[in-house]
Every structure is written in structure tokens, then in C-alpha cells.
Design a protein around this motif. Structure first.
Motif, PDB file in Angstrom:
ATOM      1  N   MET A   1       0.822  -1.182   0.000  1.00 25.74           N
ATOM      2  CA  MET A   1       0.000   0.000   0.000  1.00 25.74           C
ATOM      3  C   MET A   1       0.878   1.262   0.000  1.00 25.74           C
ATOM      4  N   LEU A   2       2.009   1.193   0.684  1.00 26.04           N
ATOM      5  CA  LEU A   2       2.885   2.350   0.777  1.00 26.04           C
ATOM      6  C   LEU A   2       3.483   2.717  -0.573  1.00 26.04           C
ATOM      7  N   LEU A   3       3.773   1.725  -1.394  1.00 25.97           N
ATOM      8  CA  LEU A   3       4.449   1.989  -2.661  1.00 25.97           C
ATOM      9  C   LEU A   3       3.501   2.193  -3.830  1.00 25.97           C
ATOM     10  N   ALA A   4       2.201   2.187  -3.606  1.00 22.90           N
ATOM     11  CA  ALA A   4       1.252   2.417  -4.690  1.00 22.90           C
ATOM     12  C   ALA A   4       1.452   3.778  -5.354  1.00 22.90           C
ATOM     13  N   PRO A   5       1.648   4.859  -4.598  1.00 19.40           N
ATOM     14  CA  PRO A   5       1.908   6.145  -5.274  1.00 19.40           C
ATOM     15  C   PRO A   5       3.194   6.118  -6.093  1.00 19.40           C
ATOM     16  N   ALA A   6       4.209   5.444  -5.603  1.00 23.47           N
ATOM     17  CA  ALA A   6       5.468   5.364  -6.349  1.00 23.47           C
ATOM     18  C   ALA A   6       5.283   4.595  -7.652  1.00 23.47           C
ATOM     19  N   MET A   7       4.446   3.579  -7.640  1.00 27.09           N
ATOM     20  CA  MET A   7       4.189   2.816  -8.861  1.00 27.09           C
ATOM     21  C   MET A   7       3.469   3.677  -9.900  1.00 27.09           C
ATOM     22  N   PHE A   8       2.484   4.454  -9.449  1.00 26.40           N
ATOM     23  CA  PHE A   8       1.773   5.350 -10.362  1.00 26.40           C
ATOM     24  C   PHE A   8       2.718   6.421 -10.910  1.00 26.40           C
ATOM     25  N   LEU A   9       3.522   7.014 -10.031  1.00 24.11           N
ATOM     26  CA  LEU A   9       4.461   8.043 -10.469  1.00 24.11           C
ATOM     27  C   LEU A   9       5.522   7.469 -11.397  1.00 24.11           C
ATOM     28  N   SER A  10       5.879   6.216 -11.196  1.00 20.80           N
ATOM     29  CA  SER A  10       6.857   5.560 -12.066  1.00 20.80           C
ATOM     30  C   SER A  10       6.344   5.498 -13.499  1.00 20.80           C
ATOM     31  N   MET A  11       5.038   5.269 -13.657  1.00 19.53           N
ATOM     32  CA  MET A  11       4.439   5.255 -14.992  1.00 19.53           C
ATOM     33  C   MET A  11       4.566   6.638 -15.632  1.00 19.53           C
ATOM     34  N   LEU A  12       4.278   7.689 -14.875  1.00 19.22           N
ATOM     35  CA  LEU A  12       4.398   9.051 -15.403  1.00 19.22           C
ATOM     36  C   LEU A  12       5.841   9.386 -15.746  1.00 19.22           C
ATOM     37  N   ALA A  37      19.130  10.545  -8.275  1.00 21.56           N
ATOM     38  CA  ALA A  37      19.932   9.481  -7.671  1.00 21.56           C
ATOM     39  C   ALA A  37      20.608   9.964  -6.389  1.00 21.56           C
ATOM     40  N   VAL A  38      21.142  11.178  -6.425  1.00 20.70           N
ATOM     41  CA  VAL A  38      21.782  11.746  -5.230  1.00 20.70           C
ATOM     42  C   VAL A  38      20.735  11.958  -4.135  1.00 20.70           C
ATOM     43  N   LEU A  39      19.566  12.450  -4.515  1.00 18.43           N
ATOM     44  CA  LEU A  39      18.471  12.629  -3.563  1.00 18.43           C
ATOM     45  C   LEU A  39      18.073  11.297  -2.930  1.00 18.43           C
ATOM     46  N   SER A  40      17.950  10.269  -3.745  1.00 15.32           N
ATOM     47  CA  SER A  40      17.559   8.953  -3.247  1.00 15.32           C
ATOM     48  C   SER A  40      18.589   8.379  -2.275  1.00 15.32           C
ATOM     49  N   VAL A  41      19.859   8.449  -2.657  1.00 12.72           N
ATOM     50  CA  VAL A  41      20.910   7.917  -1.782  1.00 12.72           C
ATOM     51  C   VAL A  41      20.976   8.706  -0.475  1.00 12.72           C
ATOM     52  N   GLY A  42      20.874  10.024  -0.574  1.00  9.72           N
ATOM     53  CA  GLY A  42      20.914  10.857   0.630  1.00  9.72           C
ATOM     54  C   GLY A  42      19.751  10.585   1.570  1.00  9.72           C
ATOM     55  N   LEU A  43      18.546  10.521   1.010  1.00 15.74           N
ATOM     56  CA  LEU A  43      17.383  10.228   1.856  1.00 15.74           C
ATOM     57  C   LEU A  43      17.461   8.833   2.456  1.00 15.74           C
ATOM     58  N   ASN A  44      17.913   7.858   1.660  1.00 15.37           N
ATOM     59  CA  ASN A  44      18.061   6.500   2.196  1.00 15.37           C
ATOM     60  C   ASN A  44      19.084   6.463   3.324  1.00 15.37           C
ATOM     61  N   PHE A  45      20.160   7.220   3.179  1.00 13.23           N
ATOM     62  CA  PHE A  45      21.202   7.261   4.198  1.00 13.23           C
ATOM     63  C   PHE A  45      20.649   7.732   5.546  1.00 13.23           C
ATOM     64  N   PHE A  46      19.720   8.691   5.510  1.00 14.43           N
ATOM     65  CA  PHE A  46      19.171   9.220   6.759  1.00 14.43           C
ATOM     66  C   PHE A  46      17.918   8.485   7.232  1.00 14.43           C
ATOM     67  N   LEU A  47      17.060   8.078   6.310  1.00 15.43           N
ATOM     68  CA  LEU A  47      15.762   7.535   6.722  1.00 15.43           C
ATOM     69  C   LEU A  47      15.771   6.038   7.047  1.00 15.43           C
ATOM     70  N   ILE A  48      16.588   5.253   6.366  1.00 21.19           N
ATOM     71  CA  ILE A  48      16.581   3.808   6.633  1.00 21.19           C
ATOM     72  C   ILE A  48      17.063   3.482   8.044  1.00 21.19           C
ATOM     73  N   PRO A  49      18.139   4.104   8.554  1.00 25.01           N
ATOM     74  CA  PRO A  49      18.516   3.785   9.941  1.00 25.01           C
ATOM     75  C   PRO A  49      17.448   4.185  10.964  1.00 25.01           C
ATOM     76  N   LEU A  62       9.227  10.071  -2.444  1.00 27.27           N
ATOM     77  CA  LEU A  62       9.748  11.431  -2.611  1.00 27.27           C
ATOM     78  C   LEU A  62      10.602  11.563  -3.868  1.00 27.27           C
ATOM     79  N   THR A  63      11.396  10.557  -4.161  1.00 27.77           N
ATOM     80  CA  THR A  63      12.224  10.597  -5.360  1.00 27.77           C
ATOM     81  C   THR A  63      11.362  10.558  -6.613  1.00 27.77           C
ATOM     82  N   HIS A  64      10.329   9.724  -6.608  1.00 31.93           N
ATOM     83  CA  HIS A  64       9.434   9.661  -7.765  1.00 31.93           C
ATOM     84  C   HIS A  64       8.640  10.956  -7.936  1.00 31.93           C
ATOM     85  N   ILE A  65       8.258  11.593  -6.847  1.00 32.10           N
ATOM     86  CA  ILE A  65       7.575  12.891  -6.947  1.00 32.10           C
ATOM     87  C   ILE A  65       8.507  13.920  -7.587  1.00 32.10           C
TER      88      ILE A  65
END
Length: 92
Positions: A1-12, A37-49, A62-65
Motif C-alpha cells: 500500500m505504501l508503494l502504490a503512489p510510487a508505482m503510479f508516479l513511475s508510470m508518469l 539518484a543523489v536525492l535517493s541515496v541521501g534520503l536512504n542514508f538518513f531515513l533507513i537507519p 519522494l524521489t518519484h515525486i
């Protein structure tokens, strides 16, 4: 359910990406995808831990948006669409 918006945005993102490839806007595509890519790596670095897989999901959304908004803007600039009001409602 969380990744449904990312899937829709991926199509766009894919749609806008191929439209920009059609008009040979490779350098701008490279720049936007590199920033994403830099945004994704940076956010993952802070949010995953902090939040685990929820942080990864939020990063994906956020990256797909970011990609959808920036690629849509580039597509509008590079490929202007002229659509008359009567053409939009001719099917009704």
C-alpha cells in the motif's frame, strides 16, 4: 500500500522520460536523473537507519515525486502541447 503512489508516479516518469528522449533532450535527462539518484541515496542514508523499510518507501515516493515534477516540467518546455478546448470535449 505504501508503494502504490510510487508505482503510479513511475508510470508518469517513464512516459515523460521517453517523450524527452524523442526530442533528444539527453543532457537534461542526465542531469535530472543524477540529481534524483543523489536525492535517493541521501534520503536512504538518513531515513533507513531511523525508520527501516518505511524510510525506504518514503524515499522512493519522494524521489518519484521529484522525478515526475521535473520531467513533466521539462516535457512541457521541450514539447509544447496545443490543445483546443473543443477538442477536449468533442467526445461528450
Amino acid at each position: 500500500m505504501l508503494l502504490a503512489p510510487a508505482m503510479f508516479l513511475s508510470m508518469l516518469v517513464t512516459y515523460f522520460f521517453y517523450l524527452l528522449l524523442l526530442v533528444h533532450a539527453w543532457r537534461r535527462l542526465l542531469l535530472v536523473t543524477a540529481v534524483a539518484a543523489v536525492l535517493s541515496v541521501g534520503l536512504n542514508f538518513f531515513l533507513i537507519p531511523l525508520y527501516g523499510f518505511i524510510g525506504a518507501g518514503v524515499t522512493s515516493i519522494l524521489t518519484h515525486i521529484f522525478l515526475a515534477i521535473s520531467l513533466a516540467g521539462l516535457t512541457i518546455v521541450k514539447m509544447p502541447v496545443y490543445l483546443r478546448f473543443t477538442q477536449v470535449f468533442q467526445w461528450f
